[in-house]
Design an enzyme around this catalytic site. Structure first.
Site, mmCIF file in Angstrom:
data_model
loop_
_atom_site.group_PDB
_atom_site.id
_atom_site.type_symbol
_atom_site.label_atom_id
_atom_site.label_comp_id
_atom_site.label_asym_id
_atom_site.label_seq_id
_atom_site.Cartn_x
_atom_site.Cartn_y
_atom_site.Cartn_z
ATOM 1 N N SER A 216 -24.787 -50.580 -39.987
ATOM 2 C CA SER A 216 -25.003 -51.445 -41.147
ATOM 3 C C SER A 216 -26.410 -52.031 -41.092
ATOM 4 O O SER A 216 -26.880 -52.445 -40.036
ATOM 5 C CB SER A 216 -23.954 -52.559 -41.192
ATOM 6 N N MET A 217 -27.072 -52.057 -42.256
ATOM 7 C CA MET A 217 -28.465 -52.488 -42.326
ATOM 8 C C MET A 217 -28.688 -53.541 -43.405
ATOM 9 O O MET A 217 -29.742 -53.594 -44.035
ATOM 10 C CB MET A 217 -29.359 -51.268 -42.566
ATOM 11 N N GLY A 218 -27.681 -54.383 -43.634
ATOM 12 C CA GLY A 218 -27.834 -55.444 -44.619
ATOM 13 C C GLY A 218 -28.064 -54.886 -46.012
ATOM 14 O O GLY A 218 -27.379 -53.953 -46.449
ATOM 15 N N GLY A 221 -28.369 -51.086 -46.802
ATOM 16 C CA GLY A 221 -27.241 -50.180 -46.871
ATOM 17 C C GLY A 221 -26.705 -49.735 -45.529
ATOM 18 O O GLY A 221 -26.714 -50.486 -44.551
ATOM 19 N N GLY A 247 -19.928 -57.991 -42.644
ATOM 20 C CA GLY A 247 -19.648 -56.854 -41.783
ATOM 21 C C GLY A 247 -18.162 -56.597 -41.615
ATOM 22 O O GLY A 247 -17.723 -55.445 -41.468
ATOM 23 N N ASP A 248 -17.365 -57.670 -41.649
ATOM 24 C CA ASP A 248 -15.922 -57.515 -41.501
ATOM 25 C C ASP A 248 -15.319 -56.842 -42.733
ATOM 26 O O ASP A 248 -14.437 -55.992 -42.614
ATOM 27 C CB ASP A 248 -15.272 -58.882 -41.282
#
Length: 302
Positions: A216-218, A221, A247-248
């Site tokens: 994950s890269m905020g 994407g 993230g969850d």
């Protein structure tokens, strides 16, 4: 049923304050308290989207009792293993200037308590379609414990998803999880020196045993490195709000994709959209459905 494991469950306290005066008195506009921890947040999102869930974890003391009461009030089925030490509290302060998170370390867990948890975990695997292992480890829990749990699930043909950091993430691939989900910083910390770039770092995790790695890269994407190829999901715009729990929600989308057998492109689109929809809500474990619908149709996966 999707089983979520939150070994370091917490009572999440969220304060919304427009401007924080760190040297003075602050009037909290809307305090919010409820059971949390990454796996609990995942379960909340899954339940809201119609999936049967079971929350496992460790809980102790008055804080642990508050956790169990809130899970019951939230209609989240749970089987928490009792520990002697008090569970932790987390504090999130969010407002116009951003979001700050304060995390307590959690209880000290004994080998006997871990043994009781393992017995309950093995029992919960019966009928489980997938297992989500996420969050920090409390004191006394071995760094390779997520790998141990993932391996027990894999031995019974049950896919496991791991969302962890540090040594727990470094050990996780040896348990043969179906998906490991770090963010960029977590992936870099867990990668060998000299391994650069998220795709190469993710491939090394696959070589160590993980079937797939989703990074994950905020607002940039997601990147997924899998046996079927590498995909990139690009976000259409940045969603403003509270990133705690994004993230969850993303992991909840990945778990849904695993259980439903969704192809990787659509799995990533769903996960990324859920992560963005979580940012648009004031507390972790919830999603904004309007944001989800708008972002989901605009995400590009290649």
């Amino acid at each position: 049923m999707i089983v979520t494991v939150t070994l370091n469950a917490a009572l999440d306290v969220t304060y919304r304050i427009d401007q924080v005066d760190w040297n003075g008195v602050n009037r909290v506009q809307s305090p919010h308290r409820r059971a949390g921890g990454k796996g609990v947040n995942v379960a909340r999102v899954l339940a809201a989207l119609g999936h049967d869930v079971l929350v496992l974890g460790l809980a102790g003391g008055p804080t642990g009792q508050a956790l169990a009461i809130d899970l019951t009030a939230s209609a989240l089925p749970h089987a928490l293993t009792a520990v002697d030490a008090d569970s932790r509290t987390t504090l999130t302060v969010t407002g116009l200037s951003g979001t700050t998170l304060f995390n307590e370390p959690g209880p000290l867990v004994t080998p006997e308590e871990l043994g009781r948890f393992l017995d309950g975990f093995d029992e919960a695997l019966t009928g489980a379609a997938a297992v989500v292992l996420s969050g920090s480890l409390p004191r006394g829990v071995p760094a390779d414990f997520y790998a141990t749990l993932a391996a027990r699930a894999a031995d019974r043909g049950i896919p496991a998803l791991v969302d962890a950091d540090g040594e727990a993430l470094r050990h996780a691939p040896t348990g043969r999880p179906s998906i490991v989900k770090p963010n960029l910083e977590e992936l870099a910390r867990a990668s060998p020196a000299g391994a650069t770039g998220p795709e190469r770092q993710a491939e090394l995790m696959r070589e160590a045993g993980a079937a797939a790695v989703v990074v994950s890269m905020g607002h940039d994407g997601l990147v997924a490195v899998t046996a079927e190829g590498t995909w990139r999901a690009r976000m259409p715009y940045r969603v403003a709000g509270n990133p705690t729990g994004a993230g969850d929600a993303l992991v909840a989308g990945l778990a849904m994709g695993v259980v439903e057998g969704t192809p990787w492109p659509e799995r990533l689109r769903l996960a990324a959209a859920l992560g963005a929809a979580a940012v648009a809500t004031p507390v972790a474990g919830e999603i904004d459905h309007g944001t989800f619908q708008d972002v989901h149709r605009r995400i590009n996966v290649s």
